[in-house]
Design a protein around this motif. Structure first.
Motif, short mmCIF file in Angstrom:
data_model
loop_
_atom_site.label_atom_id
_atom_site.label_comp_id
_atom_site.label_asym_id
_atom_site.label_seq_id
_atom_site.Cartn_x
_atom_site.Cartn_y
_atom_site.Cartn_z
N SER A 90 0.81 6.28 5.00
CA SER A 90 1.46 7.60 4.75
C SER A 90 2.29 7.48 3.58
N ALA A 91 2.85 8.38 2.76
CA ALA A 91 3.75 8.09 1.83
C ALA A 91 5.12 7.68 1.87
N ASN A 134 -3.62 -14.14 -0.37
CA ASN A 134 -4.41 -13.15 -0.10
C ASN A 134 -3.94 -12.07 -0.77
N ILE A 135 -4.72 -11.20 -1.52
CA ILE A 135 -4.36 -10.11 -2.20
C ILE A 135 -4.29 -8.62 -1.45
N ILE A 136 -3.25 -7.88 -1.12
CA ILE A 136 -3.42 -6.82 -0.58
C ILE A 136 -3.19 -5.73 -1.56
N GLU A 137 -3.77 -4.61 -1.50
CA GLU A 137 -3.44 -3.22 -2.13
C GLU A 137 -3.01 -2.38 -1.10
N ALA A 138 -2.03 -1.81 -1.39
CA ALA A 138 -1.28 -0.56 -0.75
C ALA A 138 -1.48 0.64 -1.53
N ARG A 139 -1.84 1.64 -0.76
CA ARG A 139 -2.16 2.82 -1.19
C ARG A 139 -1.79 4.21 -0.16
N HIS A 140 -1.63 5.46 -0.81
CA HIS A 140 -1.59 6.59 -0.14
C HIS A 140 -2.31 7.66 -0.94
N TYR A 141 -2.88 8.43 -0.12
CA TYR A 141 -3.44 9.54 -0.72
C TYR A 141 -2.51 10.67 -0.47
#
Length: 142
Positions: A90-91, A134-141
């Motif tokens: 979530s944002a 390890n690479i993590i991408e975090a995102r929100h829609y």
């Protein structure tokens, strides 16, 4: 969980210290640690963390690689690069994660906007690494 439609079940990450890795994912992403006690007692080969009701990350110690014999060459997979995994938040959780990582001086990429993913175009996203690289991408829609 009786719905048998196709979906992601788990991802296995090679880690140097599964207990520390579980702590990292719990502290920073709020992922629930699973089987950590059993791992430290030696009754299971690795712990996991729960991403959501249907998906987990298995945190496999690199020392387990020698036992990976399900396919020829599988034992050489420890350290085999995976580009990255992506978590959708979530944002509010996105902003809180970024603040926690900043507080710990964990390097992060700049924000990007409009990156394409499983749910379309993400409002914002960024990348960071865990203690094992390890690479993590975090995102929100929206």
């Amino acid at each position: 969980m009786t719905d048998n439609t196709t979906r992601l079940d788990h991802v296995v990450l090679w880690v140097s210290d599964p207990v520390a890795a579980a702590g990292f994912y719990e502290k920073n992403l709020g992922f629930e640690p699973l089987r950590v006690g059993e791992y430290t007692e030696g009754t299971v080969s690795f712990p996991s963390v729960r991403i959501d009701d249907e998906t987990i990350l298995d945190l496999a110690p690199r020392s387990m690689a020698a036992r990976m014999r399900m396919l020829p060459g599988a034992d050489a997979s420890a350290g085999h690069p995976v580009n990255h995994i992506c978590v959708s938040l979530s944002a509010h959780d996105f902003d809180a994660l970024r603040a926690r990582l900043d507080e710990q001086s964990i390097p992060m990429s700049d924000l990007s906007h409009g990156a394409y993913g499983a749910r379309g175009s993400a409002r914002r996203s960024f990348y960071f690494g865990d203690p094992d690289g390890n690479i993590i991408e975090a995102r929100h829609y929206e």
